[in-house]
Design a protein around this motif. Structure first.
Motif, PDB file in Angstrom:
ATOM      1  N   GLY A  57      35.063  78.091  47.146  1.00  0.00           N
ATOM      2  CA  GLY A  57      35.739  77.018  47.858  1.00  0.00           C
ATOM      3  C   GLY A  57      37.139  76.864  47.285  1.00  0.00           C
ATOM      4  N   ILE A  58      37.645  75.649  47.248  1.00  0.00           N
ATOM      5  CA  ILE A  58      38.977  75.436  46.707  1.00  0.00           C
ATOM      6  C   ILE A  58      38.858  74.766  45.349  1.00  0.00           C
ATOM      7  N   GLU A  59      39.479  75.402  44.357  1.00  0.00           N
ATOM      8  CA  GLU A  59      39.311  74.950  42.989  1.00  0.00           C
ATOM      9  C   GLU A  59      40.583  74.277  42.476  1.00  0.00           C
ATOM     10  N   ILE A  60      40.399  73.195  41.750  1.00  0.00           N
ATOM     11  CA  ILE A  60      41.542  72.568  41.074  1.00  0.00           C
ATOM     12  C   ILE A  60      41.942  73.483  39.934  1.00  0.00           C
ATOM     13  N   ASP A  61      43.199  73.930  39.935  1.00  0.00           N
ATOM     14  CA  ASP A  61      43.502  75.068  39.053  1.00  0.00           C
ATOM     15  C   ASP A  61      44.011  74.699  37.671  1.00  0.00           C
ATOM     16  N   PHE A  62      43.551  73.573  37.160  1.00  0.00           N
ATOM     17  CA  PHE A  62      43.783  73.305  35.736  1.00  0.00           C
ATOM     18  C   PHE A  62      42.562  72.553  35.216  1.00  0.00           C
ATOM     19  N   PRO A  63      42.358  72.543  33.911  1.00  0.00           N
ATOM     20  CA  PRO A  63      41.156  71.909  33.369  1.00  0.00           C
ATOM     21  C   PRO A  63      41.229  70.403  33.559  1.00  0.00           C
ATOM     22  N   ILE A  64      40.202  69.845  34.162  1.00  0.00           N
ATOM     23  CA  ILE A  64      40.182  68.401  34.380  1.00  0.00           C
ATOM     24  C   ILE A  64      38.776  67.884  34.101  1.00  0.00           C
ATOM     25  N   SER A  65      38.692  66.917  33.213  1.00  0.00           N
ATOM     26  CA  SER A  65      37.384  66.403  32.789  1.00  0.00           C
ATOM     27  C   SER A  65      36.973  65.205  33.636  1.00  0.00           C
ATOM     28  N   ARG A  66      35.711  64.830  33.509  1.00  0.00           N
ATOM     29  CA  ARG A  66      35.222  63.617  34.173  1.00  0.00           C
ATOM     30  C   ARG A  66      36.030  62.407  33.693  1.00  0.00           C
ATOM     31  N   GLN A  67      36.318  62.407  32.416  1.00  0.00           N
ATOM     32  CA  GLN A  67      37.118  61.333  31.836  1.00  0.00           C
ATOM     33  C   GLN A  67      38.489  61.258  32.520  1.00  0.00           C
ATOM     34  N   ASP A  68      39.117  62.418  32.726  1.00  0.00           N
ATOM     35  CA  ASP A  68      40.420  62.437  33.406  1.00  0.00           C
ATOM     36  C   ASP A  68      40.318  61.810  34.795  1.00  0.00           C
ATOM     37  N   ILE A  69      39.301  62.217  35.536  1.00  0.00           N
ATOM     38  CA  ILE A  69      39.148  61.682  36.893  1.00  0.00           C
ATOM     39  C   ILE A  69      38.930  60.176  36.838  1.00  0.00           C
ATOM     40  N   ALA A  70      38.160  59.734  35.849  1.00  0.00           N
ATOM     41  CA  ALA A  70      37.941  58.299  35.681  1.00  0.00           C
ATOM     42  C   ALA A  70      39.266  57.577  35.430  1.00  0.00           C
ATOM     43  N   GLU A  71      40.120  58.186  34.627  1.00  0.00           N
ATOM     44  CA  GLU A  71      41.397  57.538  34.302  1.00  0.00           C
ATOM     45  C   GLU A  71      42.384  57.571  35.470  1.00  0.00           C
ATOM     46  N   MET A  72      42.103  58.403  36.453  1.00  0.00           N
ATOM     47  CA  MET A  72      42.948  58.417  37.655  1.00  0.00           C
ATOM     48  C   MET A  72      42.482  57.378  38.673  1.00  0.00           C
ATOM     49  N   THR A  73      41.227  56.951  38.572  1.00  0.00           N
ATOM     50  CA  THR A  73      40.639  56.165  39.652  1.00  0.00           C
ATOM     51  C   THR A  73      40.163  54.791  39.210  1.00  0.00           C
ATOM     52  N   VAL A 122      31.097  72.260  43.785  1.00  0.00           N
ATOM     53  CA  VAL A 122      30.445  72.812  42.601  1.00  0.00           C
ATOM     54  C   VAL A 122      31.347  72.466  41.425  1.00  0.00           C
ATOM     55  N   SER A 123      30.749  72.212  40.279  1.00  0.00           N
ATOM     56  CA  SER A 123      31.588  71.799  39.165  1.00  0.00           C
ATOM     57  C   SER A 123      30.981  72.240  37.851  1.00  0.00           C
ATOM     58  N   GLY A 124      31.842  72.373  36.879  1.00  0.00           N
ATOM     59  CA  GLY A 124      31.405  72.733  35.542  1.00  0.00           C
ATOM     60  C   GLY A 124      32.260  71.967  34.558  1.00  0.00           C
ATOM     61  N   ARG A 125      32.310  72.475  33.345  1.00  0.00           N
ATOM     62  CA  ARG A 125      33.152  71.842  32.325  1.00  0.00           C
ATOM     63  C   ARG A 125      34.612  71.863  32.716  1.00  0.00           C
ATOM     64  N   GLN A 126      35.192  70.696  32.849  1.00  0.00           N
ATOM     65  CA  GLN A 126      36.616  70.582  33.160  1.00  0.00           C
ATOM     66  C   GLN A 126      37.006  71.436  34.358  1.00  0.00           C
ATOM     67  N   LYS A 127      36.109  71.461  35.321  1.00  0.00           N
ATOM     68  CA  LYS A 127      36.349  72.317  36.477  1.00  0.00           C
ATOM     69  C   LYS A 127      35.667  71.722  37.700  1.00  0.00           C
ATOM     70  N   VAL A 128      36.392  71.658  38.785  1.00  0.00           N
ATOM     71  CA  VAL A 128      35.805  71.154  40.031  1.00  0.00           C
ATOM     72  C   VAL A 128      36.255  72.058  41.172  1.00  0.00           C
ATOM     73  N   THR A 129      35.319  72.506  41.986  1.00  0.00           N
ATOM     74  CA  THR A 129      35.621  73.285  43.175  1.00  0.00           C
ATOM     75  C   THR A 129      35.058  72.565  44.395  1.00  0.00           C
ATOM     76  N   VAL A 130      35.918  72.347  45.357  1.00  0.00           N
ATOM     77  CA  VAL A 130      35.486  71.643  46.559  1.00  0.00           C
ATOM     78  C   VAL A 130      35.022  72.664  47.595  1.00  0.00           C
ATOM     79  N   LYS A 131      33.758  72.572  48.012  1.00  0.00           N
ATOM     80  CA  LYS A 131      33.223  73.497  48.996  1.00  0.00           C
ATOM     81  C   LYS A 131      33.407  72.979  50.410  1.00  0.00           C
ATOM     82  N   ASP A 132      33.291  71.656  50.562  1.00  0.00           N
ATOM     83  CA  ASP A 132      33.308  71.079  51.904  1.00  0.00           C
ATOM     84  C   ASP A 132      34.292  69.906  51.974  1.00  0.00           C
ATOM     85  N   PRO A 133      35.578  70.260  52.082  1.00  0.00           N
ATOM     86  CA  PRO A 133      36.612  69.209  52.066  1.00  0.00           C
ATOM     87  C   PRO A 133      36.391  68.189  53.180  1.00  0.00           C
TER      88      PRO A 133
END
Lengths: 244, 244
Positions: free
Chosen positions: A183-199, A220-231
């Motif tokens: 799918g489409i992946e955010i191309d830098f490392p981003i943690s759950r904590q980071d997303i929390a601090e954005m929102t 789909v997601s992993g450590r500091q990684k998020v890929t959006v399959k169904d935008p």
DNA sequence: GCAGGAATTTGCGCTGGCGCAAACTGGCTG
DNA sequence: CAGCCAGTTTGCGCCAGCGCAAATTCCTGC
């Protein structure tokens, strides 16, 4: 590990105008003018996790990001961190002085290894007068950041956490998405904590949301990684009216 | 009742430079230059509750508020309203076009009867080039609004409702406070609903908070009216660390 | 002076999302 | 390759603040 910021100076070599010629920020400048702009700049490398500048520090320079991704973070007196925005390739940042400030209102942290051009603030007025389109472009950038920030205020004021996180992910994907087979992946490392601090939420809640979305096949997601399959499904979630 | 906006034109009389000479925005301009600025402007009266401009409308003009108070409001597709800021005497507003937008991103509503100077946007580039200090002051204003908006994002992200409302009241009082025998009064009509739209909460919660504060003697309030008796106590409330 | 309506107050029940705690996982270091 | 640690997941209980509803007060226009 965040190694120390290594400010490797460009060793007397003139910077090549091809570095910036393609950037919208410098659109309309001639080759000679680009060279002139570059004469005032130096190129600096910032290792992952190092600070380009720190909140409250004397604003000595402004920057154009040539490569990488930068996280702009405000820290409150109580120690809460809020991610103000991410800067991507080609963007100008650290323009505090052009807006009448003497210190940086936030810190800029390299999310990955980065390269930026650095101009001393003393050159700002000279450059913006000599190249009015450069000045105007910068102010347009500031204007659209003001609009984006207002949008964020509106989201924080009127949306539920789920919508806010969905909006944030979509924005990141649109800004920096890399197509992969998943799918489409955010191309830098981003943690759950980071997303929390954005929102304006907690990493726990973000983790629960992402888990649920992964369950449903939206991401789909992993450590500091998020890929959006169904935008599209995410858009539906983001727009879904709450009951307020 | 909101009467229709009566755009009473200044009838051929030249505007007097004393209208704007005292404003920081025009600091540094000579008498002749002030006159030249004014030559491009007209003076318009906006009755209470009328719109100076509407969200999404074509941005045709920019404005300087000579008298009154203006509420800048963003409305979401779902119909939620969020108050972006209040404009007070002497401030420039509606500068969307200078920042590269063709439409206004929000509506501007007169909170009381207002008078503003209006310039056609077509004059912006000419004026900002001819009077660079005016341009620079405007951009500084935009810059500080960006900072304020970031501060609001931080508050919305990290503070409890009680702190946010306290902060909002303090800001209003500092911006527009009028000393009375009771304390410092916000000098334009402001409802519980308005405060709720500034702080991302509901009028019910605001009402409960204000009642509690009145009980404790921190404020006195009535219909669309708030007077702060004990600003220091409010500051304590606003700064009071929550348990996050 | 009175009617109508806008603004405000207040009670009540419910829940989204947080705080706390503990377990788990994957990647990097020595 | 063992161990460590940052990042993540998940369960559980709680409560700040919202939604809903109804009563009340104050201002305005007639």
């Amino acid at each position: 590990m965040p190694t120390r910021p290594t400010h490797e100076r460009n060793k007397g070599l003139a910077l090549d105008r091809s570095l910036i010629a393609r950037l919208p920020l410098f659109k309309g400048l001639t080759a000679a003018e680009l060279d002139e702009m570059l004469r005032g700049a130096r190129s600096v490398r910032y290792p992952k996790q190092s600070a380009v500048f720190e909140q409250e520090a004397e604003a000595h320079s402004f920057f154009v990001l040539l490569d990488g991704h930068i996280r702009v973070v405000r820290t409150t007196p109580e120690g809460h961190q809020v991610i103000v925005r991410y800067i991507s390739e080609g963007e100008i940042f650290g323009v505090a002085a052009a807006l009448g400030r003497t210190t940086y209102p936030a810190s800029a942290i390299a999310a990955v290894d980065c390269v930026a051009l650095v101009w001393p603030n003393a050159l700002w007025s000279e450059l913006s007068l000599r190249f009015p389109s450069f000045g105007a472009n910068t102010y347009k950038t500031v204007g659209s950041r003001l609009q984006e920030t207002h949008t964020r205020v509106v989201e924080l004021s009127t949306e539920q956490v789920e919508q806010r996180v969905a909006h944030a992910l979509l924005r990141l994907v649109n800004q920096t998405g890399q197509k992969t087979d998943q799918g489409i992946e955010i191309d830098f490392p981003i943690s759950r904590q980071d997303i929390a601090e954005m929102t304006g939420t907690t990493l726990h809640t973000v983790s629960r949301l992402l888990s649920a979305w992964e369950e449903r096949g939206l991401i789909v997601s992993g450590r500091q990684k998020v890929t959006v399959k169904d935008p599209h499904a995410l858009v539906v979630l983001a727009e879904h009216r709450d009951r307020r």
